[in-house]
Design an enzyme around this catalytic site. Sequence first.
Site, PDB file in Angstrom:
ATOM      1  N   LYS A 132       0.861  -1.192   0.000  1.00 46.86           N
ATOM      2  CA  LYS A 132       0.000   0.000   0.000  1.00 46.86           C
ATOM      3  C   LYS A 132       0.885   1.224   0.000  1.00 46.86           C
ATOM      4  CE  LYS A 132      -4.419   1.099   0.250  1.00 46.86           C
ATOM      5  NZ  LYS A 132      -5.596   0.321  -0.218  1.00 46.86           N
ATOM      6  N   ASP A 172      -7.096   4.369  -4.407  1.00 47.09           N
ATOM      7  CA  ASP A 172      -7.735   4.236  -3.093  1.00 47.09           C
ATOM      8  C   ASP A 172      -8.322   5.632  -2.832  1.00 47.09           C
ATOM      9  OD1 ASP A 172      -7.826   2.184  -0.656  1.00 47.09           O
ATOM     10  OD2 ASP A 172      -7.508   4.148   0.230  1.00 47.09           O
ATOM     11  N   SER A 384      -8.344  -5.799 -10.368  1.00 41.69           N
ATOM     12  CA  SER A 384      -7.012  -5.266 -10.693  1.00 41.69           C
ATOM     13  C   SER A 384      -6.098  -6.388 -11.185  1.00 41.69           C
ATOM     14  CB  SER A 384      -6.373  -4.618  -9.460  1.00 41.69           C
ATOM     15  OG  SER A 384      -6.787  -3.283  -9.310  1.00 41.69           O
TER      16      SER A 384
HETATM   17  P1  NDP Z   1     -12.871   7.962  -2.742  1.00 39.89           P
HETATM   18  O1  NDP Z   1     -11.791   8.952  -2.549  1.00 39.89           O
HETATM   19  O2  NDP Z   1     -13.426   7.739  -4.098  1.00 39.89           O
HETATM   20  O3  NDP Z   1     -14.108   8.295  -1.781  1.00 39.89           O
HETATM   21  C1  NDP Z   1     -13.917   8.378  -0.408  1.00 39.89           C
HETATM   22  C2  NDP Z   1     -15.217   8.805   0.242  1.00 39.89           C
HETATM   23  O4  NDP Z   1     -15.110   8.641   1.648  1.00 39.89           O
HETATM   24  C3  NDP Z   1     -15.547  10.289   0.001  1.00 39.89           C
HETATM   25  O5  NDP Z   1     -16.935  10.445  -0.003  1.00 39.89           O
HETATM   26  C4  NDP Z   1     -14.905  10.940   1.223  1.00 39.89           C
HETATM   27  O6  NDP Z   1     -15.490  12.191   1.577  1.00 39.89           O
HETATM   28  C5  NDP Z   1     -15.187   9.916   2.296  1.00 39.89           C
HETATM   29  N1  NDP Z   1     -14.143  10.008   3.330  1.00 39.89           N
HETATM   30  C6  NDP Z   1     -12.835   9.722   3.173  1.00 39.89           C
HETATM   31  N2  NDP Z   1     -12.161   9.958   4.310  1.00 39.89           N
HETATM   32  C7  NDP Z   1     -13.074  10.412   5.178  1.00 39.89           C
HETATM   33  C8  NDP Z   1     -12.992  10.804   6.525  1.00 39.89           C
HETATM   34  N3  NDP Z   1     -11.835  10.789   7.185  1.00 39.89           N
HETATM   35  N4  NDP Z   1     -14.153  11.205   7.129  1.00 39.89           N
HETATM   36  C9  NDP Z   1     -15.337  11.209   6.453  1.00 39.89           C
HETATM   37  N5  NDP Z   1     -15.458  10.847   5.170  1.00 39.89           N
HETATM   38  C10 NDP Z   1     -14.353  10.445   4.553  1.00 39.89           C
HETATM   39  O7  NDP Z   1     -12.304   6.581  -2.131  1.00 39.89           O
HETATM   40  P2  NDP Z   1     -12.815   5.093  -2.389  1.00 39.89           P
HETATM   41  O8  NDP Z   1     -14.279   5.071  -2.587  1.00 39.89           O
HETATM   42  O9  NDP Z   1     -11.936   4.478  -3.391  1.00 39.89           O
HETATM   43  O10 NDP Z   1     -12.457   4.396  -0.985  1.00 39.89           O
HETATM   44  C11 NDP Z   1     -13.377   4.309   0.085  1.00 39.89           C
HETATM   45  C12 NDP Z   1     -12.947   3.210   1.038  1.00 39.89           C
HETATM   46  O11 NDP Z   1     -12.928   1.953   0.341  1.00 39.89           O
HETATM   47  C13 NDP Z   1     -11.554   3.361   1.642  1.00 39.89           C
HETATM   48  O12 NDP Z   1     -11.552   2.811   2.941  1.00 39.89           O
HETATM   49  C14 NDP Z   1     -10.691   2.480   0.737  1.00 39.89           C
HETATM   50  O13 NDP Z   1      -9.530   2.044   1.397  1.00 39.89           O
HETATM   51  C15 NDP Z   1     -11.659   1.335   0.493  1.00 39.89           C
HETATM   52  N6  NDP Z   1     -11.392   0.507  -0.680  1.00 39.89           N
HETATM   53  C16 NDP Z   1     -11.258   1.068  -1.923  1.00 39.89           C
HETATM   54  C17 NDP Z   1     -11.062   0.262  -3.015  1.00 39.89           C
HETATM   55  C18 NDP Z   1     -10.994   0.799  -4.395  1.00 39.89           C
HETATM   56  O14 NDP Z   1     -10.897   0.004  -5.334  1.00 39.89           O
HETATM   57  N7  NDP Z   1     -11.061   2.103  -4.606  1.00 39.89           N
HETATM   58  C19 NDP Z   1     -10.914  -1.203  -2.877  1.00 39.89           C
HETATM   59  C20 NDP Z   1     -11.146  -1.690  -1.533  1.00 39.89           C
HETATM   60  C21 NDP Z   1     -11.355  -0.845  -0.495  1.00 39.89           C
HETATM   61  P3  NDP Z   1     -14.630  13.542   1.405  1.00 39.89           P
HETATM   62  O15 NDP Z   1     -14.517  13.732  -0.089  1.00 39.89           O
HETATM   63  O16 NDP Z   1     -15.430  14.579   2.079  1.00 39.89           O
HETATM   64  O17 NDP Z   1     -13.289  13.304   2.043  1.00 39.89           O
HETATM   65  O1  2IT Z   2      -7.953  -1.508  -0.668  1.00 42.09           O
HETATM   66  C1  2IT Z   2      -7.912  -2.009  -1.812  1.00 42.09           C
HETATM   67  O2  2IT Z   2      -8.036  -3.217  -2.010  1.00 42.09           O
HETATM   68  C2  2IT Z   2      -7.711  -1.099  -2.952  1.00 42.09           C
HETATM   69  N1  2IT Z   2      -7.642   0.111  -2.751  1.00 42.09           N
HETATM   70  C3  2IT Z   2      -7.567  -1.651  -4.330  1.00 42.09           C
HETATM   71  C4  2IT Z   2      -6.163  -2.126  -4.571  1.00 42.09           C
HETATM   72  C5  2IT Z   2      -5.842  -2.539  -5.990  1.00 42.09           C
HETATM   73  O3  2IT Z   2      -4.664  -2.850  -6.201  1.00 42.09           O
HETATM   74  O4  2IT Z   2      -6.710  -2.572  -6.861  1.00 42.09           O
END
Ligand code: NDP
Ligand code: 2IT
Length: 452
Positions: A132, A172, A384
Amino acid sequence: MTTRSETQTTLDHLLTEIEHRNPAQPEFHQAAHEVLETLAPVVAARPEYAEPGLIERLVEPERQVMFRVPWQDDQGRVRVNRGFRVEFNSALGPYKGGLRFHPSVNLGVIKFLGFEQIFKNALTGLGIGGGKGGSDFDPHGRSDAEVMRFCQSFMTELYRHIGEHTDVPAGDIGVGGREIGYLFGQYRRITNRWESGVLTGKGQGWGGSLIRPEATGYGNVLFAAAMLRERGEDLEGQTAVVSGSGNVAIYTIEKLTALGANAVTCSDSSGYVVDEKGIDLDLLKQIKEVERGRVDAYAERRGTSARFVPGGSVWDVPADLALPSATQNELDENAAATLVRNGVKAVSEGANMPTTPEAVHLLQKAGVAFGPGKAANAGGVAVSALEMAQNHARTSWTAARVEEELADIMTSIHTTCHETAERYDAPGDYVTGANIAGFERVADAMLAQGVI
Ligand code: NDP
Ligand code: 2IT
């Protein structure tokens, strides 16, 4: 033969040592606790896992890189951020895991995410190790040009540590298609190589896989559906609360809606929206993906069915299902108690470690089906890995083919977690099932490959 309680005592000592050796990293301690607290049954049952040094090696990253990221803002002022890449474990394949750009990022946060990623990636059954990275850079309010300059500076250091056979970053929080584009461009420029497989989540015209943007959210909904099926139910007609409004939340809502559930909320760090008619995805995508705005704009434009609640907890909204999809520790014990009082049947983690340990305990005690992130949100990294496979073969698969593979992988992860939990006397406990099944695969590879 050592008993489970003797083994647990050994693991508890190791946890104390982890806290001493890694001071001021509470998220990493939390993730290590959450895994090590469930491993005693398998370590006691299989003496090879008690081999001195095996778990000690597992909790120590193979490599940790930290670097300066200087860049100039639109006013010409020099800004300095910190960049990270933690290459945690490569026993199963190249390090694989996302990059997070958020002001809360520090080494402990990246280590917690990298540690979780090892087991998640093992559960997919594919050949990917765990890593990561990210930065404390905050993309909110930054122009495209600023984001581009930041990404170029970040990659100017990162490029020497990554590669299609070494370490393959992706998105992420704060890193989506736009950032992956700028990062890939700079990697290509510096290395003078068209190395598609060095990053995933690329654009569809230049090596990205169809369904990768959707994969995490879609996969989590499929996992929730599989947990419900175990209880003789399905998604049809269920009300769901979803937190976040980014990549994971949007495609969670999309799949819930497609399968007949009613997703009534979304949120961001300013507050949450509740929409009794169900979230209008076209409007949410327009505001979040195109305009990069805040969720209050959704309520303003949607009309009378929706209202915006500034601050507040999205978990106050009564629902059958909860799918936390924003960030770590966003669903605490109080929120869990409210969900249980309101009759929640299943909680499935789209985000990484969004539910605090106390909340997990409370939900499981109340008989709520609980899907831990390392199983439930593995669909993103799984696709991925399918993107890497397509890049390697210089081909691209249809959306239908990728979606079918994703569905098979999620079903298989659910079955593995379910059966492993039963095998270790914890029926219905997906946390134990996921941790033990992920651990077994990585530990077997580490033992076979010797002390390295
Ligand atoms: P994005 O940046 O697309 O969206 C994140 C969302 O969460 C936004 O709405 C953001 O609001 C909110 N958020 C983030 N941090 C905070 C915080 N500290 N307090 C309140 N709201 C918060 O990220 P993703 O959707 O990609 O990721 C969301 C979660 O999913 C994370 O935990 C990530 O690790 C996990 N994840 C993502 C994957 C992926 O493929 N993208 C795969 C597996 C897990 P704001 O804009 O106001 O900060
Ligand atoms: O938390 C996760 O699994 C991700 N943000 C996706 C990682 C990836 O390599 O697609």
